[in-house]
Design a protein around this motif. Structure first.
Motif, short mmCIF file in Angstrom:
data_model
loop_
_atom_site.label_atom_id
_atom_site.label_comp_id
_atom_site.label_asym_id
_atom_site.label_seq_id
_atom_site.Cartn_x
_atom_site.Cartn_y
_atom_site.Cartn_z
N ASP A 244 -60.69 19.83 -15.85
CA ASP A 244 -60.90 18.94 -14.71
C ASP A 244 -62.24 19.25 -14.04
O ASP A 244 -62.99 18.33 -13.65
N GLY A 245 -62.56 20.52 -13.97
CA GLY A 245 -63.81 20.95 -13.35
C GLY A 245 -65.05 20.56 -14.15
O GLY A 245 -66.16 20.61 -13.64
N ARG A 246 -64.88 20.20 -15.39
CA ARG A 246 -66.01 19.85 -16.26
C ARG A 246 -66.11 18.34 -16.48
O ARG A 246 -66.81 17.87 -17.36
N TRP A 247 -65.39 17.58 -15.67
CA TRP A 247 -65.39 16.12 -15.79
C TRP A 247 -66.69 15.54 -15.25
O TRP A 247 -67.14 15.92 -14.17
N LEU B 187 -66.53 11.28 -19.27
CA LEU B 187 -66.23 12.25 -20.32
C LEU B 187 -66.25 13.66 -19.71
O LEU B 187 -66.77 13.87 -18.62
N CYS B 188 -65.75 14.60 -20.48
CA CYS B 188 -65.77 16.00 -20.09
C CYS B 188 -66.93 16.68 -20.83
O CYS B 188 -67.21 16.33 -21.97
N LEU B 189 -67.59 17.64 -20.18
CA LEU B 189 -68.79 18.25 -20.80
C LEU B 189 -68.64 19.75 -21.01
O LEU B 189 -68.07 20.46 -20.17
N ARG C 132 -75.08 18.00 -21.34
CA ARG C 132 -74.83 16.58 -21.07
C ARG C 132 -75.09 15.71 -22.31
O ARG C 132 -76.12 15.04 -22.40
N VAL C 133 -74.15 15.74 -23.24
CA VAL C 133 -74.28 14.96 -24.46
C VAL C 133 -72.95 14.26 -24.71
O VAL C 133 -71.89 14.89 -24.60
#
Ligand code: 2M8
Length: 465
Positions: A307-310, A316-318, A329-330
């Motif tokens: 959730d913290g990487r959303w 998308l999640c990173l 950020r891809v």
């Protein structure tokens, strides 16, 4: 609704027409790649046992030959490290010389580390923990059959629960000293999506030093070298390996000085899903209550970490570069990690579905089929023929299909299944496919491709086996 009943064993009657055609052929691929108790990922390109390939293979085999599915995993787990790590490769002493590099000698793990198994040769890395999903499938397919089958499967679960638990505990501790809920990988090979542009920025920061000479053998087995990772990428892969050896494969030492430490969201999401399976296995074997409490905590922590990487802009999640302290950020299929981890709010689920069918992925104009390319065609790092930089991977489709069923989206899952099987019916059990033409690429008889087809064919629309 079950498409069809799979006959016992590998000898199946060929059928004609439609995606169902893939079924007997799928079983044939696994039979041909089989070596006694385990299965090569591909006839020549990959002559050893790979960890997550074996998990997918066992998942498919569970529908065909339940006992052979158990031996696949038993063979792998027999090579587990004392730390709980399940190695990414178990080397086959019978493999032809000079068939795969880096070989057992280059890894030299049993000499270097006391944690490595003493009587076999393995790599020093690991791969995504799909194994508990396969063990659960073995249980599901054995249930409801004769008593002997059920008793054997129950025994298998009992014998392997402690190994699975140790594996997941290793990932939740040694690979997450921060307690973030996200797994740190030490090498792109650990992600399973080796040359994905997910890793470009973190890899670029790795300065290659005095690298012992080496010869690649993988290029002999593909028709076009540009489908495989480049030599520059290989230098970096090999340099990271030298670092791991210098740290004697010791987790704390690696964390101190390793030049590639990345929180991998796909790996982490698979761990969440695998922990859910482990909870069910714990129930069957009557594991202690404290184990179950801990597994539940891992699930919760994993979902919070994701959730913290959303990234709300990308939907998308990173991944996250620990050393650089920034997200990577891809847009790749790894970004759908929260779908795989499950337990989503409706809002998050909808956002992921929008991204999935947007022009960034399965809705991109000109695709041969509406299947998500491994990297978004809108990314500068996209390449339609190069390995994990763009081609469609059936095994990745399986992860999304299965997750969509669990998320209560049977129609979207059904479409993913239909298109995936259609692609295989057309192009065979290739390792990956060109997204705009559907051309099969990489290895031709790839075991996990066949295995996921078997699973897709056998599983009911509600996900039960
Ligand atoms: C690929 O990885 C190996 C290294 O581990 C390679 O390129 O030589 C990846 O697709 C990986 O996910 C897979 O497990 C392996 C065997 O199929 O091949």
């Amino acid at each position: 609704m079950k498409e069809e009943e799979l006959p016992e064993g590998f000898s199946q009657r060929p059928r004609t027409g439609g995606p169902e055609r893939v079924n007997p052929r799928a079983a044939g691929v696994l039979r041909r790649n089989s070596i006694e108790s385990w299965t090569k990922p591909a006839p020549t390109l990959y002559p050893h046992q790979w960890s997550w390939d074996s998990a997918f293979i066992a998942l498919g085999l569970a529908h065909v030959d339940n006992q052979r599915a158990t031996s696949e995993l038993e063979t792998l787990f027999a090579n587990q490290w004392a730390t709980g790590k399940v190695p990414h490769i178990v080397f086959n002493p019978e493999a032809p010389p000079r068939s795969y590099f880096p070989d057992a000698e280059r890894w030299n793990s049993s000499e270097i580390s006391e944690d490595a198994p003493a009587n076999s040769h393995t790599s020093g890395l690991c791969q995504p923990p799909v194994h508990a999903l396969a063990v659960r499938r073995i249980w599901e397919t054995a249930r409801g059959r004769d008593e002997q089958h059920v008793a054997r499967a129950r025994r298998f679960l009992g014998d392997n629960y402690p190994r699975l638990y140790a594996w997941h505990r290793y990932l939740a501790s040694a690979r997450d000293p921060e307690g973030s809920g996200l797994v740190t990988i030490y090498h792109p090979w650990e992600s399973g999506t080796d040359n994905s542009p997910r890793w470009d920025a973190a890899l670029e920061a790795v300065r290659v030093g005095d690298l012992p000479p080496y010869t690649r053998y993988d290029l002999q087995h593909v028709t076009d070298p540009s489908h495989r990772p480049t030599n520059e990428e290989y230098d970096r892969y090999l340099w990271l390996l030298e670092h791991l050896k210098r740290a004697r494969y010791d987790e704390a030492a690696i964390y101190e000085e390793h030049p590639f430490l990345v929180k991998d969201v796909l790996f982490s999401a698979i761990l969440v899903a695998a922990n859910q399976a482990l909870l069910e296995i714990a129930e069957v074997v009557g594991a202690p209550e404290e184990d179950r409490t801990l597994i539940e905590a891992w699930i919760e922590r994993g979902r919070a970490g994701l959730d913290g990487r959303w990234d709300p802009d990308l939907g998308l999640c990173l991944d996250y570069d620990v050393l650089a302290g920034r997200p990577l950020r891809v847009r790749t299929i790894a970004g759908f990690a929260p779908l795989i981890a499950g337990g989503l709010s409706n809002e998050r689920l909808d956002a992921l579905l929008v991204t999935l069918d947007s022009p960034a992925f399965a809705g991109h104009e000109g695709l041969h089929r509406p299947l998500p390319p491994s990297t978004s065609p809108e990314e500068p790092g996209f390449h339609p023929r190069s390995y994990w930089r763009g081609p469609v991977w059936p095994v990745a489709n399986w992860l999304l299909w299965w997750s969509l069923i669990r998320a209560g989206k049977p129609d979207r899952a059904g479409q993913m299944r239909q298109e995936t099987l259609g692609q295989l019916g057309e192009g065979g059990f290739a390792e990956y496919f060109e997204p705009f033409t559907g051309e099969p690429l990489g290895s031709t008889e790839q075991s996990w491709t066949a295995a996921v087809a078997l699973d897709m064919l056998a599983v009911n629309t509600d996900g039960s086996a």
